[in-house]
Design a protein around this motif. Sequence first.
Motif, PDB file in Angstrom:
ATOM      1  N   UNK A  33       0.768  -1.196  -0.011  1.00 33.10           N
ATOM      2  CA  UNK A  33      -0.222   0.111   0.195  1.00 33.10           C
ATOM      3  C   UNK A  33       0.890   1.400   0.009  1.00 33.10           C
ATOM      4  N   UNK A  34       1.957   1.146   0.914  1.00 29.43           N
ATOM      5  CA  UNK A  34       2.775   2.426   0.868  1.00 29.43           C
ATOM      6  C   UNK A  34       3.230   2.530  -0.433  1.00 29.43           C
ATOM      7  N   UNK A  35       3.916   1.463  -1.120  1.00 29.42           N
ATOM      8  CA  UNK A  35       4.525   1.493  -2.577  1.00 29.42           C
ATOM      9  C   UNK A  35       3.600   2.338  -3.492  1.00 29.42           C
ATOM     10  N   UNK A  36       2.263   1.915  -3.433  1.00 30.00           N
ATOM     11  CA  UNK A  36       1.408   2.487  -4.362  1.00 30.00           C
ATOM     12  C   UNK A  36       1.229   3.809  -4.162  1.00 30.00           C
ATOM     13  N   UNK A  37       1.110   4.388  -3.106  1.00 32.54           N
ATOM     14  CA  UNK A  37       0.722   5.698  -2.636  1.00 32.54           C
ATOM     15  C   UNK A  37       2.092   6.686  -3.004  1.00 32.54           C
ATOM     16  N   UNK A  38       3.264   6.050  -2.744  1.00 31.67           N
ATOM     17  CA  UNK A  38       4.542   6.666  -3.112  1.00 31.67           C
ATOM     18  C   UNK A  38       4.902   6.779  -4.500  1.00 31.67           C
ATOM     19  N   UNK A  39       4.580   5.918  -5.444  1.00 29.58           N
ATOM     20  CA  UNK A  39       4.664   6.005  -6.787  1.00 29.58           C
ATOM     21  C   UNK A  39       3.689   6.986  -7.222  1.00 29.58           C
ATOM     22  N   UNK A  40       2.615   7.008  -6.851  1.00 25.28           N
ATOM     23  CA  UNK A  40       1.345   7.966  -7.463  1.00 25.28           C
ATOM     24  C   UNK A  40       1.949   9.471  -6.979  1.00 25.28           C
ATOM     25  N   UNK A  41       2.533   9.403  -5.811  1.00 23.03           N
ATOM     26  CA  UNK A  41       2.722  10.905  -5.449  1.00 23.03           C
ATOM     27  C   UNK A  41       4.113  11.490  -6.256  1.00 23.03           C
ATOM     28  N   UNK A  42       4.802  10.474  -6.392  1.00 18.28           N
ATOM     29  CA  UNK A  42       6.079  10.897  -7.221  1.00 18.28           C
ATOM     30  C   UNK A  42       5.765  11.187  -8.615  1.00 18.28           C
ATOM     31  N   UNK A  43       4.915  10.165  -9.275  1.00 18.44           N
ATOM     32  CA  UNK A  43       4.788  10.585 -10.627  1.00 18.44           C
ATOM     33  C   UNK A  43       3.791  12.083 -10.744  1.00 18.44           C
TER      34      UNK A  43
ATOM     35  N   UNK B 217       9.040   5.008   4.472  1.00 23.20           N
ATOM     36  CA  UNK B 217       9.480   6.238   5.264  1.00 23.20           C
ATOM     37  C   UNK B 217       8.819   7.427   4.297  1.00 23.20           C
ATOM     38  N   UNK B 218       7.921   7.265   3.364  1.00 24.76           N
ATOM     39  CA  UNK B 218       7.421   8.205   2.456  1.00 24.76           C
ATOM     40  C   UNK B 218       6.084   8.349   2.716  1.00 24.76           C
ATOM     41  N   UNK B 219       5.362   8.027   3.635  1.00 26.66           N
ATOM     42  CA  UNK B 219       3.945   8.231   3.783  1.00 26.66           C
ATOM     43  C   UNK B 219       3.552   9.840   4.187  1.00 26.66           C
ATOM     44  N   UNK B 220       4.659  10.571   4.839  1.00 27.47           N
ATOM     45  CA  UNK B 220       4.308  11.880   5.083  1.00 27.47           C
ATOM     46  C   UNK B 220       4.240  12.749   3.840  1.00 27.47           C
ATOM     47  N   UNK B 221       3.060  13.474   3.519  1.00 25.62           N
ATOM     48  CA  UNK B 221       3.112  14.212   2.256  1.00 25.62           C
ATOM     49  C   UNK B 221       4.032  15.585   2.271  1.00 25.62           C
ATOM     50  N   UNK B 222       4.473  15.760   3.451  1.00 24.74           N
ATOM     51  CA  UNK B 222       5.674  16.698   3.530  1.00 24.74           C
ATOM     52  C   UNK B 222       6.993  16.317   2.580  1.00 24.74           C
ATOM     53  N   UNK B 223       7.266  15.080   2.465  1.00 27.54           N
ATOM     54  CA  UNK B 223       8.175  14.576   1.724  1.00 27.54           C
ATOM     55  C   UNK B 223       8.142  15.147   0.151  1.00 27.54           C
ATOM     56  N   UNK B 224       7.063  14.900  -0.310  1.00 21.23           N
ATOM     57  CA  UNK B 224       6.572  15.467  -1.675  1.00 21.23           C
ATOM     58  C   UNK B 224       6.705  16.956  -1.832  1.00 21.23           C
ATOM     59  N   UNK B 225       6.202  17.620  -0.905  1.00 22.41           N
ATOM     60  CA  UNK B 225       5.962  19.020  -0.893  1.00 22.41           C
ATOM     61  C   UNK B 225       7.542  19.551  -1.103  1.00 22.41           C
TER      62      UNK B 225
END
Length: 462
Positions: free
Chosen positions: A372-382, A444-452
Motif C-alpha cells: 500500500x505504501x509503495x502504491x501511494x509513493x509511486x502515485x505521489x512521485x509521478x 518512510x515516505x507516507x508523510x506528504x511533506x516529503x513530496x512538498x
Amino acid sequence: MGQGGTRIEAVMAVVRARIAARSYLPGMRLPSVRAQARAMGFSVSTVVEAYERLAAEGAIRARPGSGFYVCGPLAPLALSEIGPRLERAVDPLWISRQALEAPPAMLKPGCGWLPASWLYEDGMRRALRAVARADAEVLADYATPLGLPALRQFLARRMAGMGIEASPEQIMLAESGTQAIDLVCRFLLEPGDTVLVDDPCYFNFHALLRAHRVQAVGVPFTRNGSDLAAFEAALRAHSPRLYITNSGIHNPTGAVRSPVNAHRLLQLAEAGGLVIVEDDIFADFEFHPAPRLAAFDGLSRVIHIGSFSKTVSASLRCGFIAARADWIDSLADLKIATGFGSSRLASAVLLAALTDSGYRKHMEAVRVRLAGAMERTVARLEAIGVQPWLVPRAGMFVWCRLPGAASATEVARACLEEGVVMAPGSAFSQSPEASGFLRFNAAQSDDRRVFDVLARALRHGR
C-alpha cells in the motif's frame, strides 16, 4: 592568490589525499617532479615548489639525488579519501550518517530501514522476557565459534525452504550482515583485487570495498538481473575475485533476477573462477521467493549471507554466513581473530523472536502494508514528474528518475535544508546517468511533506 599559488596547492592537496588514503605509505618514493608535472598538466617548477612546501610541513622529505619520500607514521585510514572524489552530499558514508543521526522530527525517505513502529516490537518483548529466564550461560558466556547451534539449525531449515542445502556446520553467525560481508572480504581479498558489483548497488558495498582497498567495477543491473554481456566483458577485462549482489529484491532498484539470468550468470562465474556473495537481507519482504544463486550452485562458489535487522530489530545485531564447510572453518578462525565471537545473547533473543508464533503473521501484515505504501509513493512521485525506473513487486525501495536535467545531489542538498534526508543516485553508482536518480523508501515516505519539499527542490533546481 595567483594562478601559480592555486596550482601549487592543487599538487599539495593531491599528495595529502593520497597519503590519507594510504596510496602513499611511509617511506614510499613520490612520483618524480617531472612525472607529477606531466600527470597534472602543470610546470615542473610548480611541482617542485609544492614538494618543497610539503617537505617544510614534514609530510615528505627530500633525499638528494634520489627524490622525495613520504615521512612519518602511517596515516589514519580516511575512507572519504578513497575512491572517486564525490561531493560529500552524495558520499555513501555521509548518507548513512545523516539518516542514523537524524532527530525524530526529520523525515528519512532516503534511509534503508522500516520505521521502528513497523518492526516486530511485540515479538521482541516476548523474546526478551523468555531469554531473561534462560540459564546464566546464555546471559553471560561466550558463544561457540560458529554461534548458537539452535539458531544455526533454524537457519538451515529456513534455507532448505528456498532450495539451499546447508547443514548447521556450514552456517556461521556474525554480528550483522555487514560484518558477514566484511569477514568474507577479509577471507578472500587482497588490496588491489577487483570486485564486481551491480550498477547501481547498495551504497555501503562501495564504502566497505574502499575499506578493503580493492577496486569496485560496476556491471549494469537490468529489470531481469545482471547485463550478461557486460558481466562477461568485465570478467575478461578485470579478472575479478568476487561479485557481490542481492538475493531476491535488489537494492536500490527493487528488480528481481530471473531464473534464466541466474543460471547463465553462474555459468559465467564458473568459467571465470569467480566467487559470488549474495546478500539475502530482504528475503521476508517477498510475496513469492525469487531464485537464489546458492540454491542453483549448491554453495560451491556462492556464499549466502543475511540478517534480520530489517524485519525483527536493527538494534539486535545478528547476521549469518552460509558457505562451503572448509571455508566456514577458516572464516570461524578469522571471526575469532577479529571479534572473538558473536553475541550469544543476541542469537538467543533472535531465535526466540523468529520461532514465536506471531512472526509469520507480522511479516504478512508488513508485506501488505508495504504494498500500500509503495502504491501511494509511486502515485505521489509521478504527480510531481518523478518517474519510477521500475514499480517493484515487493520490498520497500523504488528507484526513480528525476525530471529534466535535475541533479539528485542538488535536490538532496535542498531537501536536507528542509529536514528531509534523500538518497542520491551517485552514491549507488559511479555512472554519470545515476546523478539523475533518487532511491525512495516507501515505508518512510507516507508523510506528504516529503513530496512538498521535493517538489520545491525540483522547481528551484530548474
